[in-house]
Design an enzyme around this catalytic site. Structure first.
Site, PDB file in Angstrom:
ATOM      1  N   THR A   1      11.923  -7.385  -5.507  1.00 55.92           N
ATOM      2  CA  THR A   1      12.291  -7.006  -6.871  1.00 55.92           C
ATOM      3  C   THR A   1      13.510  -6.100  -6.891  1.00 55.92           C
ATOM      4  O   THR A   1      14.331  -6.165  -7.811  1.00 55.92           O
ATOM      5  CB  THR A   1      11.107  -6.299  -7.558  1.00 55.92           C
TER       6      THR A   1
ATOM      7  N   SER B   1       8.646 -10.927  -1.540  1.00 55.66           N
ATOM      8  CA  SER B   1       7.786 -10.700  -0.378  1.00 55.66           C
ATOM      9  C   SER B   1       6.572 -11.620  -0.356  1.00 55.66           C
ATOM     10  O   SER B   1       5.960 -11.817   0.694  1.00 55.66           O
ATOM     11  CB  SER B   1       7.342  -9.242  -0.319  1.00 55.66           C
TER      12      SER B   1
ATOM     13  N   THR C   1       7.502  -5.659  -3.276  1.00 53.73           N
ATOM     14  CA  THR C   1       6.331  -4.785  -3.369  1.00 53.73           C
ATOM     15  C   THR C   1       5.004  -5.502  -3.129  1.00 53.73           C
ATOM     16  O   THR C   1       4.010  -4.852  -2.836  1.00 53.73           O
ATOM     17  CB  THR C   1       6.280  -4.106  -4.751  1.00 53.73           C
ATOM     18  N   ASP C   2       4.961  -6.822  -3.268  1.00 56.36           N
ATOM     19  CA  ASP C   2       3.690  -7.536  -3.150  1.00 56.36           C
ATOM     20  C   ASP C   2       3.050  -7.350  -1.781  1.00 56.36           C
ATOM     21  O   ASP C   2       1.829  -7.165  -1.675  1.00 56.36           O
ATOM     22  CB  ASP C   2       3.882  -9.032  -3.421  1.00 56.36           C
TER      23      ASP C   2
END
Length: 335
Positions: free
Chosen positions: A12, A54, A85-86
């Site tokens: 992101t 990710s 961030t995942d």
């Protein structure tokens, strides 16, 4: 001036909005040019390794990130990884397990895209660079997000969209970034013993449980030839009866089975002796995953099986599951 090598992987933080939704479009060089003043306090080297969300990273990508860090760490004071961030906590934990380098590695990213109002990327990057270049942070792998520094083993994403997305549960923060610098709550260091695995050769799947779950997912995974399974169990590590039966059959077929708990806090413990109780599973030969969540237990099992493969070695790597108050496993066990 201290030196930091930045490895960018997408996510992101590098994404902008398109007609098809947000996708990574901005290179690390473009981000550096846009983040006025953020990179000024360190001597920075920039590297674009890949450009993916990710959720699409593979174990090959994790290996590549690890290899680049090993190379870069030879002549810098720290390494920062830009990451989606995942799965940032999984990559951080993988690196914490396999890296044996003498500099800190700090992963960061963003919850808001590069072209949103008030993106959080610049502040997160500044914090990550400051942590990687800090005199008190000598080694280990961390996640820096929203002015908070988390140890790789402990950190978990708890909110899908809020800027305050990560916490470290009962372990607590390593440090918090304040206007006067970092305030350290505990010693910055790795909470993981290093496992010498440069490549991931094993296959491991995660199986979830809930009321009246059957063992079909486990049986199908065994039929597909997996090397290991992580069963995300109930409470202290208990499962429905048919799941227990499937676990026993998997172990008979030389599949390594790690049992975790779906509870956010607490550890797996062999208390209950019913057919699906953790005590019965222990007697059948499962490995207990301590307080690791299932997705991190999978990363550890992938690495452990790739490095050694022997069930006794794997069991020793996962340890007894008894933590002391500082986040370490007691006696001679690995956290």
């Amino acid at each position: 001036m201290r030196s930091v090598h930045v490895v960018a992987t997408g996510g992101t933080i590098a994404s902008t909005s398109t007609g098809a939704g947000a996708v990574p479009t901005e290179s690390v060089q473009e981000l550096a040019a846009a983040y006025s003043g953020v990179f000024d306090r360190v001597d920075v080297r920039l590297e674009q390794l890949t450009q993916l969300p990710s959720s699409e990273l593979t174990t090959d990508d994790l290996e590549a990130i690890g290899d680049r860090i090993r190379t870069a760490a030879a002549d810098v004071d720290g390494v920062v990884v830009f990451h989606g961030t995942d799965t940032i906590e999984e990559t951080a934990y993988y690196l914490d397990l396999v890296l044996d380098v003498d500099v800190p590695v700090v992963l960061t990213g963003a919850q808001r895209t590069h072209d949103e109002i008030s993106p959080d990327g610049p502040a997160n990057v500044r914090g990550a660079l400051d942590a990687a270049a800090h005199d008190h942070v000598q080694d280990g792998v961390y996640v820096l997000f929203n002015e908070q520094l988390h140890a790789a083993r402990a950190v978990t994403k708890r909110h899908s969209s809020n800027l305050d997305a990560y916490d470290s549960g009962e372990y607590g923060l390593v440090a918090e970034r304040t206007p006067e610098g970092f305030w350290f709550y505990r010693r910055p260091e790795s909470l993981s013993a290093t496992i010498p695995a440069r490549t991931i050769t094993a296959t491991v799947e995660v199986v979830t449980t809930s009321t009246d779950t059957d063992g079909s997912a486990i049986r199908h995974a065994v039929d597909r030839g997996v090397d290991g399974l992580v069963v995300d169990a109930l409470g202290l590590g208990n499962v429905p009866t048919d799941v227990a039966s499937a676990i026993e059959s998997a172990i008979d077929d030389d599949v390594v089975v790690v049992v975790t708990t779906r509870c956010r806090d607490g550890v797996v413990s062999p208390v209950y002796g019913s057919d699906g109780g953790a005590k019965a599973l222990e007697e059948a030969g499962v490995v207990f995953g301590s307080d690791l969540p299932a997705h991190k237990a999978r990363i550890k099992l992938l690495v452990a099986l790739s490095a050694r493969g022997d069930i006794d070695d794997v069991r020793a790597l996962f340890g007894s599951g008894q933590r002391d108050s500082y986040g370490y496993v007691t006696a001679d066990s690995d956290p």
